[in-house]
Enzyme design. Structure first.
Site, PDB file in Angstrom:
ATOM      1  N   GLY A  30      -8.471 -42.849   8.553  1.00  0.00           N
ATOM      2  CA  GLY A  30      -7.728 -41.638   9.314  1.00  0.00           C
ATOM      3  C   GLY A  30      -8.080 -40.704   8.557  1.00  0.00           C
ATOM      4  O   GLY A  30      -8.448 -40.404   7.323  1.00  0.00           O
ATOM      5  N   ARG A  31      -6.894 -39.944   8.283  1.00  0.00           N
ATOM      6  CA  ARG A  31      -6.948 -39.232   7.881  1.00  0.00           C
ATOM      7  C   ARG A  31      -6.907 -39.180   6.369  1.00  0.00           C
ATOM      8  O   ARG A  31      -7.250 -38.691   4.754  1.00  0.00           O
ATOM      9  CB  ARG A  31      -6.163 -38.142   8.345  1.00  0.00           C
ATOM     10  CG  ARG A  31      -5.712 -37.410   9.609  1.00  0.00           C
ATOM     11  CD  ARG A  31      -5.408 -36.697   9.716  1.00  0.00           C
ATOM     12  NE  ARG A  31      -3.971 -37.320   9.962  1.00  0.00           N
ATOM     13  CZ  ARG A  31      -3.193 -37.539  11.000  1.00  0.00           C
ATOM     14  NH1 ARG A  31      -3.907 -37.456  11.890  1.00  0.00           N
ATOM     15  NH2 ARG A  31      -2.323 -37.773  11.363  1.00  0.00           N
ATOM     16  N   ARG A  70     -11.801 -49.235  15.213  1.00  0.00           N
ATOM     17  CA  ARG A  70     -13.205 -48.251  15.553  1.00  0.00           C
ATOM     18  C   ARG A  70     -13.677 -47.960  14.842  1.00  0.00           C
ATOM     19  O   ARG A  70     -13.066 -47.205  13.193  1.00  0.00           O
ATOM     20  CB  ARG A  70     -12.889 -47.857  16.905  1.00  0.00           C
ATOM     21  CG  ARG A  70     -12.401 -46.559  16.037  1.00  0.00           C
ATOM     22  CD  ARG A  70     -12.066 -45.456  17.540  1.00  0.00           C
ATOM     23  NE  ARG A  70     -11.269 -46.056  18.428  1.00  0.00           N
ATOM     24  CZ  ARG A  70      -9.664 -46.237  18.386  1.00  0.00           C
ATOM     25  NH1 ARG A  70      -9.435 -45.410  17.826  1.00  0.00           N
ATOM     26  NH2 ARG A  70      -9.310 -46.191  19.357  1.00  0.00           N
ATOM     27  N   ARG A  87       3.269 -48.364   5.724  1.00  0.00           N
ATOM     28  CA  ARG A  87       4.467 -48.351   6.292  1.00  0.00           C
ATOM     29  C   ARG A  87       4.481 -50.182   6.417  1.00  0.00           C
ATOM     30  O   ARG A  87       3.739 -50.841   6.274  1.00  0.00           O
ATOM     31  CB  ARG A  87       4.168 -48.812   7.692  1.00  0.00           C
ATOM     32  CG  ARG A  87       5.050 -46.847   8.692  1.00  0.00           C
ATOM     33  CD  ARG A  87       6.119 -46.692   8.471  1.00  0.00           C
ATOM     34  NE  ARG A  87       6.279 -45.691   8.911  1.00  0.00           N
ATOM     35  CZ  ARG A  87       6.293 -43.872   8.344  1.00  0.00           C
ATOM     36  NH1 ARG A  87       5.455 -44.363   6.619  1.00  0.00           N
ATOM     37  NH2 ARG A  87       5.934 -42.655   8.197  1.00  0.00           N
ATOM     38  N   GLU A  94      13.199 -51.964   4.447  1.00  0.00           N
ATOM     39  CA  GLU A  94      13.727 -50.781   4.289  1.00  0.00           C
ATOM     40  C   GLU A  94      15.103 -49.883   4.399  1.00  0.00           C
ATOM     41  O   GLU A  94      15.014 -49.771   6.025  1.00  0.00           O
ATOM     42  CB  GLU A  94      12.684 -50.200   3.809  1.00  0.00           C
ATOM     43  CG  GLU A  94      11.847 -49.067   4.563  1.00  0.00           C
ATOM     44  CD  GLU A  94      10.124 -47.783   3.991  1.00  0.00           C
ATOM     45  OE1 GLU A  94      11.120 -46.974   4.316  1.00  0.00           O
ATOM     46  OE2 GLU A  94       9.729 -48.925   3.443  1.00  0.00           O
ATOM     47  N   HIS A 125       9.518 -45.685  -1.044  1.00  0.00           N
ATOM     48  CA  HIS A 125       8.665 -44.188  -0.005  1.00  0.00           C
ATOM     49  C   HIS A 125       8.755 -43.693  -0.734  1.00  0.00           C
ATOM     50  O   HIS A 125       9.243 -42.459   0.175  1.00  0.00           O
ATOM     51  CB  HIS A 125       9.372 -44.865   0.970  1.00  0.00           C
ATOM     52  CG  HIS A 125       9.313 -44.276   2.082  1.00  0.00           C
ATOM     53  ND1 HIS A 125       8.976 -45.246   3.425  1.00  0.00           N
ATOM     54  CD2 HIS A 125       8.201 -44.066   2.498  1.00  0.00           C
ATOM     55  CE1 HIS A 125       8.587 -44.769   4.725  1.00  0.00           C
ATOM     56  NE2 HIS A 125       7.425 -44.204   3.921  1.00  0.00           N
ATOM     57  N   ALA A 178       5.902 -41.055  -1.370  1.00  0.00           N
ATOM     58  CA  ALA A 178       4.542 -41.085  -1.264  1.00  0.00           C
ATOM     59  C   ALA A 178       4.177 -39.786  -0.554  1.00  0.00           C
ATOM     60  O   ALA A 178       3.669 -38.864  -1.737  1.00  0.00           O
ATOM     61  CB  ALA A 178       3.278 -42.023  -0.205  1.00  0.00           C
TER      62      ALA A 178
END
Length: 321
Positions: free
Chosen positions: A155-156, A178, A238, A267, A285, A287
Site C-alpha cells: 500500500g502507501r 490483491r 501494528r 502495547e 511506536h 515510526a
C-alpha cells in the site's frame, strides 16, 4: 453556542487554536491517558472528539455519549474504533492517511539498517565499556545492498519502502490480498509472490498491513520457521500482526537472525522476553514521530472534526454509509 469537543491527548498549541475558532474545546495537555470510565464521562456532553490509538471507541462508550457525532483518530490505523458501532450510532469516524507515509517509510529503513548491522547491540557494548579495540569479526551483520526485500502489504507505506530499496539495488518481492497494478510493480521493481515464497526467499521481511482479525498473527511460529535463519523481520505496522511470543522464541533459538520492532501486542505493555534478547531493535511506536508529520496528523484530524460538525463531509471519513 459552539459545539463541545474533547481532545483526548496532548496536541500542538496551533491545533487547539484552530479548533477553538469553531468549538468549545476541552483538551488533555497534561497527556495523562484516560481509562474507559474517564473517557466516557468526559465525552458524555461532547459532540466531537479527537482521539488516539489508546482510546477505545465501542458500543459501551457510545451508549453513554448520546450527543457524540464524530470521532477523529490521530492515526492512519483505527483498530481502536468499532466502525460498525459508530455507524449504528450515527457517529462519523475518520483517520489520517497519507500524511505519515514517507516518515513511517523512513523509520522502517532505520529499523532495517539498525537490525541488519546490529547497531543497537554494538552501541550497548560500547556504552558498557566493553570495547577494547578493532576486530575483524566483531559484530558481523548482513548486507542490505543487493539483498532480497520482502514486503507484506504494498500500500502507501509499502510503496515508500520499496521506492527507497531501489537505491540499495535490492530485489523487491511482495505479497498482498490483491496484486498491485502493473505500473506500480514496474515503478518499484516489485514482483508479486505467494506468502510462502516471500517468507522463504526474503532476506528482510517487512510488514505494512493494517491490523484486523484477518491479519492477527499474520506472522507466527509457522511463518517464522519458513524464513531463512539469516533473515530479519521488521514490523512498523501494528502490534498483533506478529505473534510476539513466537517471535521471541524464534530469536532465542536462532530460527531467524534478528528483528526490528516499533509496535507490540498489548502495547504499551512489552513482553519481558524482548528485553532479554540482543538480536532485536526496539522502539516505542515512533515510526511517524517527526515534528512535521505528527503536526500534520493532528491538524488533519482537526480538519476532519471541523468538517464533520459543520455540515460537511470529512476528507477521511471511514464510515460513509
Amino acid at each position: 453556542m459552539k459545539p463541545k469537543v474533547l481532545v483526548t491527548r496532548e496536541v500542538f498549541d496551533e491545533v487547539l487554536e484552530y479548533l477553538s475558532q469553531y468549538f468549545e474545546v476541552t483538551s488533555n495537555q497534561p497527556d495523562v491517558p484516560f481509562n474507559s470510565e474517564t473517557l466516557a464521562i468526559k465525552l458524555s456532553d461532547k459532540q466531537g472528539a479527537m482521539v488516539t490509538l489508546s482510546d477505545r471507541i465501542d458500543t459501551t462508550l457510545l451508549g453513554r455519549c448520546p450527543n457524540l457525532k464524530a470521532v477523529c483518530n490521530i492515526a492512519v490505523g483505527y483498530n481502536n474504533i468499532d466502525l460498525e458501532a459508530c455507524t449504528k450510532a450515527k457517529v462519523m469516524a475518520t483517520n489520517t492517511p497519507g500524511v505519515l507515509d514517507d516518515t513511517t517509510g523512513d523509520f522502517t529503513w532505520a529499523l532495517i539498517l539498525a537490525t541488519a548491522r546490529r547497531v543497537t547491540e554494538a552501541e550497548a557494548y560500547l556504552r558498557a565499556g566493553q570495547w577494547d579495540g578493532w576486530k575483524l569479526k566483531q559484530f558481523l551483520g548482513m548486507d542490505v545492498h543487493h539483498a532480497t526485500l520482502g514486503i507484506f502489504g504494498l500500500g502507501r507505506i509499502g510503496q515508500v519502502v520499496a521506492r527507497r530499496a531501489v537505491g540499495f539495488e535490492m530485489k523487491v518481492i511482495y505479497h498482498d490480498v490483491r496484486r498491485a497494478a502493473p505500473e506500480i510493480e514496474q515503478a518499484y521493481r516489485a514482483s508479486f509472490v505467494s506468502k510462502e515464497e516471500l517468507l522463504t526467499q526474503a532476506d528482510i521481511v517487512t510488514i505494512h498491513v493494517p491490523y484486523s482479525p484477518a491479519t492477527h498473527h499474520l506472522i507466527g511460529k509457522r511463518e517464522l520457521e519458513q524464513m531463512k535463519p539469516t533473515a530479519i523481520l521488521i514490523n512498523a505496522s501494528r502490534g498483533g500482526v506478529v505473534d510476539d511470543s513466537a517471535l521471541i522464541e524464534a530469536l532465542r533459538k536462532g530460527t531467524i537472525a534478528g528483528a526490528g520492532l516499533d509496535v507490540f501486542e498489548n502495547e504499551p505493555k512489552l513482553h519481558p522476553g524482548f528485553l532479554e534478547l540482543k538480536n532485536v531493535v526496539l522502539a516505542p511506536h515512533i515510526a511517524s514521530s517527526s515534528r512535521a508529520t505528527r503536526y500534520n496528523m493532528a491538524m488533519l484530524a482537526a480538519k476532519n472534526l471541523v468538517a464533520a460538525l459543520t455540515g460537511k463531509t470529512p476528507p477521511n471519513l471511514l464510515n460513509p454509509d
